[in-house]
Design a protein around this motif. Sequence first.
Motif, mmCIF file in Angstrom:
data_model
loop_
_atom_site.group_PDB
_atom_site.id
_atom_site.type_symbol
_atom_site.label_atom_id
_atom_site.label_comp_id
_atom_site.label_asym_id
_atom_site.label_seq_id
_atom_site.Cartn_x
_atom_site.Cartn_y
_atom_site.Cartn_z
ATOM 1 N N VAL A 109 0.841 -1.205 0.000
ATOM 2 C CA VAL A 109 0.000 0.000 0.000
ATOM 3 C C VAL A 109 0.874 1.252 0.000
ATOM 4 C CG1 VAL A 109 -1.796 1.295 1.213
ATOM 5 C CG2 VAL A 109 -1.851 -1.199 1.230
ATOM 6 N N VAL A 110 0.597 2.126 -0.954
ATOM 7 C CA VAL A 110 1.230 3.450 -0.943
ATOM 8 C C VAL A 110 0.165 4.421 -0.457
ATOM 9 C CG1 VAL A 110 2.380 5.216 -2.320
ATOM 10 C CG2 VAL A 110 2.661 2.807 -2.915
ATOM 11 N N PRO A 111 0.236 4.803 0.821
ATOM 12 C CA PRO A 111 -0.835 5.656 1.339
ATOM 13 C C PRO A 111 -0.773 7.080 0.777
ATOM 14 C CG PRO A 111 0.732 5.090 3.075
ATOM 15 C CD PRO A 111 1.247 4.503 1.823
ATOM 16 N N GLU B 155 -0.839 9.856 2.447
ATOM 17 C CA GLU B 155 0.101 10.684 3.204
ATOM 18 C C GLU B 155 1.500 10.046 3.153
ATOM 19 O OE1 GLU B 155 -2.173 8.117 6.174
ATOM 20 O OE2 GLU B 155 -2.494 9.100 4.273
ATOM 21 N N ALA C 154 3.796 8.238 4.732
ATOM 22 C CA ALA C 154 3.815 7.402 5.941
ATOM 23 C C ALA C 154 5.230 6.887 6.195
ATOM 24 C CB ALA C 154 2.830 6.253 5.782
ATOM 25 N N LEU C 155 6.086 7.809 6.565
ATOM 26 C CA LEU C 155 7.495 7.471 6.821
ATOM 27 C C LEU C 155 7.924 8.146 8.119
ATOM 28 C CD1 LEU C 155 8.878 8.218 3.260
ATOM 29 C CD2 LEU C 155 8.537 5.946 4.195
ATOM 30 N N TYR C 156 9.017 7.664 8.689
ATOM 31 C CA TYR C 156 9.574 8.291 9.894
ATOM 32 C C TYR C 156 10.584 9.346 9.451
ATOM 33 C CZ TYR C 156 7.265 4.355 11.966
ATOM 34 O OH TYR C 156 6.288 3.456 12.316
ATOM 35 N N THR D 41 16.649 7.931 8.357
ATOM 36 C CA THR D 41 17.094 8.063 6.964
ATOM 37 C C THR D 41 16.231 7.185 6.069
ATOM 38 O OG1 THR D 41 18.620 6.218 7.123
ATOM 39 C CG2 THR D 41 19.472 8.381 7.770
ATOM 40 N N GLU E 32 17.113 3.618 6.715
ATOM 41 C CA GLU E 32 16.559 3.111 7.979
ATOM 42 C C GLU E 32 15.056 2.861 7.855
ATOM 43 O OE1 GLU E 32 19.621 5.186 11.200
ATOM 44 O OE2 GLU E 32 17.927 6.330 10.439
ATOM 45 N N PHE F 74 13.322 -0.781 8.201
ATOM 46 C CA PHE F 74 12.250 -1.025 9.179
ATOM 47 C C PHE F 74 11.042 -1.673 8.510
ATOM 48 C CE2 PHE F 74 8.239 0.508 11.039
ATOM 49 C CZ PHE F 74 8.292 -0.173 12.239
ATOM 50 N N TRP F 75 10.583 -1.066 7.420
ATOM 51 C CA TRP F 75 9.370 -1.589 6.780
ATOM 52 C C TRP F 75 9.617 -2.978 6.189
ATOM 53 C CZ3 TRP F 75 5.161 0.254 8.490
ATOM 54 C CH2 TRP F 75 5.051 1.598 8.848
ATOM 55 N N ASN G 17 8.069 6.688 -0.250
ATOM 56 C CA ASN G 17 6.764 6.173 0.173
ATOM 57 C C ASN G 17 6.360 4.986 -0.718
ATOM 58 O OD1 ASN G 17 4.796 6.609 2.129
ATOM 59 N ND2 ASN G 17 3.459 7.732 0.734
ATOM 60 N N ILE G 18 6.663 5.103 -2.001
ATOM 61 C CA ILE G 18 6.363 4.004 -2.929
ATOM 62 C C ILE G 18 7.303 2.819 -2.654
ATOM 63 C CG2 ILE G 18 6.441 3.299 -5.359
ATOM 64 C CD1 ILE G 18 5.539 6.182 -6.077
ATOM 65 N N ALA H 176 8.712 1.871 0.042
ATOM 66 C CA ALA H 176 8.365 1.143 1.267
ATOM 67 C C ALA H 176 7.254 0.120 1.029
ATOM 68 C CB ALA H 176 7.939 2.130 2.354
ATOM 69 N N ALA H 177 6.444 0.371 -0.024
ATOM 70 C CA ALA H 177 5.346 -0.563 -0.326
ATOM 71 C C ALA H 177 5.803 -1.704 -1.230
ATOM 72 C CB ALA H 177 4.203 0.192 -0.986
ATOM 73 N N THR I 215 11.117 -5.177 16.467
ATOM 74 C CA THR I 215 11.489 -4.247 15.390
ATOM 75 C C THR I 215 10.926 -2.859 15.688
ATOM 76 O OG1 THR I 215 11.227 -6.132 13.915
ATOM 77 C CG2 THR I 215 11.478 -3.989 12.884
ATOM 78 N N GLN J 234 14.807 6.223 17.054
ATOM 79 C CA GLN J 234 14.233 7.571 16.877
ATOM 80 C C GLN J 234 14.512 8.442 18.099
ATOM 81 O OE1 GLN J 234 10.122 6.365 15.643
ATOM 82 N NE2 GLN J 234 10.305 8.148 14.335
ATOM 83 N N ASP K 154 0.789 10.838 11.572
ATOM 84 C CA ASP K 154 1.682 10.802 10.410
ATOM 85 C C ASP K 154 1.264 9.770 9.366
ATOM 86 O OD1 ASP K 154 3.074 12.729 11.673
ATOM 87 O OD2 ASP K 154 4.778 11.464 12.262
ATOM 88 N N GLY K 155 0.362 8.888 9.732
ATOM 89 C CA GLY K 155 -0.085 7.867 8.775
ATOM 90 C C GLY K 155 0.698 6.574 8.852
ATOM 91 N N THR K 156 1.771 6.556 9.632
ATOM 92 C CA THR K 156 2.583 5.323 9.719
ATOM 93 C C THR K 156 1.835 4.221 10.479
ATOM 94 O OG1 THR K 156 3.687 6.385 11.579
ATOM 95 C CG2 THR K 156 4.865 6.365 9.506
ATOM 96 N N ARG L 258 -0.042 2.185 8.109
ATOM 97 C CA ARG L 258 0.875 1.295 7.382
ATOM 98 C C ARG L 258 1.259 0.102 8.262
ATOM 99 N NH1 ARG L 258 5.015 4.198 3.418
ATOM 100 N NH2 ARG L 258 4.519 2.821 1.720
#
Lengths: 308, 356
Positions: free
Chosen positions: A78-80, A82, A84-86, A90, A93, A97-98, A142-143, A145-146, B3, B11, B242-244, B247
Amino acid sequence: MLVAKNLSKSYKEIKALTNINLTIQKGELYGMLGPNGAGKTTTISILSSLLKPDEGEIFYEEKSLYQNLAECKKLIGVVPQEIALYEDLTASENLNFWGTMYGIKGKQLQNKCDELLEFLGLSDRKNHKVKTYSGGMKRRINIAAALLHDPKIVFMDEPTVGIDPQSRNLIFEVIEELHSRGLTMIYTTHYMEEAERLCDRIGIIDEGRIIAEGSLDELKTNSSIKEEIHLKYSNPNKNGLNQLIDRYKGQLLVNKDHIILSSSQANAELPELIHLCSQSELLLDKIDIRSLSLESIFLELTGKSLRD
Amino acid sequence: MFTIAIKDIKQYFKDKTAVFLSLLLPIALITIFALMYGGIGKSEKSRPVNLLFTDQDKTDLSQEVFSTLDAEEGLKLESKTYQEAETLIKKGKRTAVLVLYKGFQDSVEAGKKIPMELFYDEAKEIEMGLLQQALWSNLFGITMKKGIKGKVNTWIKDKNPDLSDSELEDIQAQVAEQFDGFNNSEEQSEIEENSELPMTALVGEKKNRNLGLVQAIAGIAIMMLLFSVSASGASLLKEKEDGTFRRLLIAPISPSGILYGKMLSTLFMAVLQLTVMFLYSWLALGLDIFINLPALILMILCAAIACSSFGIFMASVCKSRKQVESLSTLIILVISAIGGSMMPLFFMPAIMKNWR
């Protein structure tokens, strides 16, 4: 690849979706076109298991989503809408994570991250914090990560919102490349040109219902409108424009410096239109007859502009 | 789960200034409160509290009480008549007077209600709180032993009414010898080790511990920890904003896994903060944290788990980070105030103490 039957969803009194039926073939890029609030995001949320429908069933590769949730989740990317990243991590990173969330580890994960960063043109910035990225770069991550877990179907929920034309083009190229590799995608947008450029089939959604579906040619063929008359004017006369809107209710799109009239017989309607413009004291700079666009089809089907 | 926890910790450490401040702020507050309540440093002695002493019993036991209390580090005793003492207290020149009424020794030995009373200046309740800590442990140390001896004698007399006077005196003498011996014999340390060690050790620790310092460190540490964890608990809401979070929900992990991951990272930060605070208190303020290290570690873990749960709870019931900030501030200040974290319980009026 994906079959959704009779999906309905309500939020208290508001009916968000009504009897949505979808069949998406493997390798297909399906566009879901509709104005804001039409039900696109709700549909994506239900199809991606985030929301449960009040009614209806969903099957991925003939397996029921709710009976094989863990298995089906791995098929979905899914590419939301918004980012949806931290932002304080970086790009690397974030992708690590994803990827780990989908059970990819070690060398495999590293290779996948590098491959995607290369594919999206972000290798040189992979160790920078996401918050330092431009809007377009964030959209690309964002893309990415999906795509880390090699999903069989990817939902892209308005992935070009709020970015410059150059970045948008870059994303189009990425989507076209993914499509050419055989990835199944559902792409929601309220930009006609995106749907026209990218999608094999388009579903027009309004007020929670799919009101028309087919390829662009099929939609044009099925429409009673055949052409568009584009009139460019130099003096935006509000009273004059209102007179035209009243006369051509549900047929006329008014933009900043031009109007578009959807017509089944442009040549026959043109003299009356010019006469009305003259009466309304609109000074015309240019008159153009073009073939039918998706925007006119949408106007015909819903009676409103897509950007309303 | 792990994780998510590792990501959150990563963070947390990314913002070095925030990490520094999250540790510095509690340290600064601990230092200020330690200064207020108990003084700093192992060597620094707190100013002794003046206690007036009225002995209306004039017995060996009442004299023993006087000398024992006078030897206490935190107390300075002055012998006065009740009238003199009352005048001094009313003038605000002294804090309290301990009155041992006539019959003090007899009552103690007979195991009856002890006729003694503490009169104090109502305006000096805070000082009284500190005085009580030093007073009670010593008074009860003396009276309890004598009281038990008296009760045993009474019991023997009641259970064996046929005993002749000489036999009874003989038994009483032996019992008394046992109790006195308990105090003076060379075998005392052995007996304590075998049977009375926990109680003896507890009294010894209390005598050396600066209770004001303990209050300042433990109370403030917990209060500040609650603030920190409610902020990290709010990271769950940041993920939503943030929307995460959407996800994460789409990813193949259960919602409980997400929650436990968040809790684990909050727990780590809580343990880190408490550890840093106690190490600082040991190094800079002279708090002896090694008296019972396993208990301290257990306390840190339990406090961290409880506080982390509070943070996650706040994130669960609130709809936005603003709500978390406001509601958690209110709850933390209230529970810290009434629970004794912010100020010692003896500061509080009786109604508050009883309500707790």
